[in-house]
Design an enzyme around this catalytic site. Structure first.
Site, PDB file in Angstrom:
ATOM      1  CG  HIS A 103      -2.004  -1.080   1.073  1.00  8.10           C
ATOM      2  ND1 HIS A 103      -2.382  -1.908   2.103  1.00  8.10           N
ATOM      3  CD2 HIS A 103      -2.744  -1.437  -0.010  1.00  8.10           C
ATOM      4  CE1 HIS A 103      -3.337  -2.731   1.663  1.00  8.10           C
ATOM      5  NE2 HIS A 103      -3.571  -2.474   0.392  1.00  8.10           N
ATOM      6  CD  GLU A 139      -0.354   0.152   4.352  1.00  4.91           C
ATOM      7  OE1 GLU A 139       0.251  -0.930   4.351  1.00  4.91           O
ATOM      8  OE2 GLU A 139      -1.597   0.244   4.282  1.00  4.91           O
ATOM      9  CD  GLU A 153      -2.283  -3.897   8.800  1.00  2.00           C
ATOM     10  OE1 GLU A 153      -1.802  -2.758   8.741  1.00  2.00           O
ATOM     11  OE2 GLU A 153      -2.940  -4.415   7.887  1.00  2.00           O
TER      12      GLU A 153
HETATM   13  O1  0X9 Z   1      -6.886  -4.202   4.295  1.00  2.00           O
HETATM   14  C1  0X9 Z   1      -5.739  -4.617   4.134  1.00  2.00           C
HETATM   15  O2  0X9 Z   1      -5.298  -4.949   3.041  1.00  2.00           O
HETATM   16  C2  0X9 Z   1      -4.816  -4.706   5.345  1.00  2.00           C
HETATM   17  N1  0X9 Z   1      -4.938  -3.543   6.187  1.00  2.00           N
HETATM   18  S1  0X9 Z   1      -4.323  -2.106   5.659  1.00  2.00           S
HETATM   19  O3  0X9 Z   1      -4.721  -1.090   6.622  1.00  2.00           O
HETATM   20  N2  0X9 Z   1      -2.733  -2.167   5.701  1.00  2.00           N
HETATM   21  O4  0X9 Z   1      -4.777  -1.877   4.334  1.00  2.00           O
HETATM   22  C3  0X9 Z   1      -5.233  -5.882   6.173  1.00  2.00           C
HETATM   23  C4  0X9 Z   1      -5.395  -7.170   5.449  1.00  2.00           C
HETATM   24  C5  0X9 Z   1      -5.914  -8.214   6.388  1.00  2.00           C
HETATM   25  N3  0X9 Z   1      -6.299  -9.400   5.680  1.00  2.00           N
HETATM   26  C6  0X9 Z   1      -5.376 -10.287   5.310  1.00  2.00           C
HETATM   27  N4  0X9 Z   1      -4.157 -10.161   5.683  1.00  2.00           N
HETATM   28  N5  0X9 Z   1      -5.772 -11.294   4.574  1.00  2.00           N
HETATM   29 ZN    ZN Z   2      -1.660  -2.068   3.953  1.00  2.00          ZN
END
Ligand code: 0X9
Ligand code: ZN
Ligand code: CA
Ligand code: CA
Ligand code: CA
Length: 426
Positions: free
Chosen positions: A188, A191, A389
């Site tokens: 992303h 980030e 995260e």
């Molecule tokens: O939504 C996302 O892609 C991730 N959070 S973010 O705030 N960095 O965009 C979390 C993804 C969680 N799901 C999986 N890891 N499958």
């Molecule tokens: Zn992300």
């Protein structure tokens, strides 16, 4: 994009002001009572999404959910006035807490004095690596540690930027029969702390070789691969114009005139299966036209298809979480995941979280995601794949932009967790 958004916002504000004047005039002596128009990108706190299903609905409604929130508390998100209206009509409670444009300008140090044609971090944040600086860092590691570090290319981004990787191992030029481990970052755009995480791993396992016993042991017994940026186009866009843009997706144009695919919804395993992504191109979790339609995802998948990775961490920000598959279902045990396999994920995930103080949980505990890299890595290759995260645990749009003084503490914070993953790849 930024300029256009702002122009539209100003035009809307002018139109609303004109309307208020007319209303006041026709109502005679009465004061105009209309509230000021909501900002084009408003920061909101949303309550009323207390289940995985409702949270998933909010995340994929087109809005931009910030961080993941903890334990079903209020969600923080960016929404347009129309999106806020729609969510309220669906029964959610939204409270406007700020104007994202103003917050980004403030975080970037006020109206920029930098050359807006050059992508660079705002003054005071020069500790972060731009794309060119990242590329130079990878090249320098390979040159300075030629016996254990070798550079390669995963492929190209939509705009044609190279996606470099670094392999770190003893006898680095030989594909040895040692467990292969992968670290990926910056999927992303905004980030940026994660790019620093991957560069920190590069630094640690090259500079530390021969002096740090733990590092030496892993370099001798593993093949470590690092991809510092999976989304360089987005990352460069995010710091263009001398001001942070709050950008998430890649920079691939869509058929409706909008820009960007959410790379973490574009992977080929159960793509778009389960309501965990958006089919509307302008949405922040847009899954793309077809599986791996984003060149960055196609490149990463092909790279991973061509190796035998045993373990993997994909670094994101923010919320301080250690997540494991699956994200596409709330079930622990399902097709492609036995109880034994799930328990192993949870056990190692909890061990890693113990060392960095993050919260460990299954990816779907907060909301459903389909087409994410960890589901694909496990679902198609049985790679022990985690999503981290990173810092901070919360904090609205500023959560994506910690001061560069945090780079050191927040990357070393994951050293022990990285070592646990490397150990368990054996
Ligand atoms: O939504 C996302 O892609 C991730 N959070 S973010 O705030 N960095 O965009 C979390 C993804 C969680 N799901 C999986 N890891 N499958
Ligand atoms: Zn992300
Ligand atoms: Ca600073
Ligand atoms: Ca080796
Ligand atoms: Ca090998």
């Amino acid at each position: 994009m930024f300029t256009k958004r702002r122009a539209i916002g100003l035009a809307a504000a002018a139109a609303a002001a004109a309307l208020m004047v007319v209303t006041a005039w026709s109502a005679g002596a009465q004061e105009p009572t209309a509230a000021p128009p909501a900002p084009d990108r408003g920061l909101y706190t949303l309550t009323g999404a207390d289940t995985v299903q409702t949270r998933t609905q909010v995340v994929n409604s087109g809005v931009d959910v910030l961080g993941e929130g903890h334990g079903g508390g209020p969600m923080e998100l960016i929404a347009s006035p129309a999106q806020a209206r729609q969510l309220r009509a669906q029964g959610y409670t939204l409270e406007l807490t700020g104007d994202v444009e103003a917050m980004l300008e403030k975080r970037s140090g006020g109206p920029s004095t930098k050359d807006s044609s050059v992508a660079d971090f705002p003054s005071g944040d020069e500790g972060y690596h731009t794309y060119d600086e990242m590329v130079a860092e990878v090249a320098a590691a390979a040159t300075d540690h030629a016996a254990i570090a070798q550079q390669g290319s995963v492929g190209s981004s939509f705009e044609g930027r190279d996606l470099p990787f670094l392999k770190i191992s003893d006898n680095v030029a030989t594909d040895e029969d040692e467990p292969e481990v992968l670290f990926t970052c910056n999927m992303h755009a905004r980030e940026h702390l994660t790019t620093e995480m991957c560069l920190h791993i590069v630094q640690r396992f090259t500079d530390g070789y021969g002096t740090d016993q733990t590092v030496t042991g892993f370099v001798d017994s593993r093949e470590i691969f690092v991809i510092p940026s999976q989304n360089p186009d987005g990352a460069e866009f995010d710091i263009s114009g001398g001001e942070y843009q709050g950008w998430r997706k890649n920079r691939q144009p869509n058929s409706d005139g909008s820009v960007g695919t959410d790379l973490n919804r574009n992977f080929s395993y159960k793509w778009g299966c389960c309501g965990g992504s958006d089919d509307n191109p302008s949405g922040e979790t847009y899954r793309g036209e077809s599986p791996a339609s984003a060149p960055e995802v196609a490149a990463v998948q092909a790279f991973m298809d061509g190796r035998q990775f045993k373990a993997h961490i994909d670094f994101h920000t923010f919320s301080e979480l250690v997540l494991w598959p699956f994200g596409h279902t709330t079930d622990d045990v399902t097709e492609g995941m036995t109880q034994e396999e799930y328990d192993r994920f949870a056990d190692i995930g909890q061990q890693m979280a113990e060392t960095n103080g993050y919260t460990p949980e299954q990816a779907s505990d907060l909301y459903i995601t389909d087409g994410s890299i960890d589901d694909w890595a496990w679902g198609t290759h049985k790679i022990l794949s985690y999503t981290f995260e990173m810092f901070p645990s919360g904090g609205g749009i500023d959560g994506f932009y910690p001061p560069d003084e945090e780079i050191g503490p927040q990357t070393t914070r994951n050293d022990a967790a990285v070592d646990i993953l490397l150990t368990n790849a054996g």
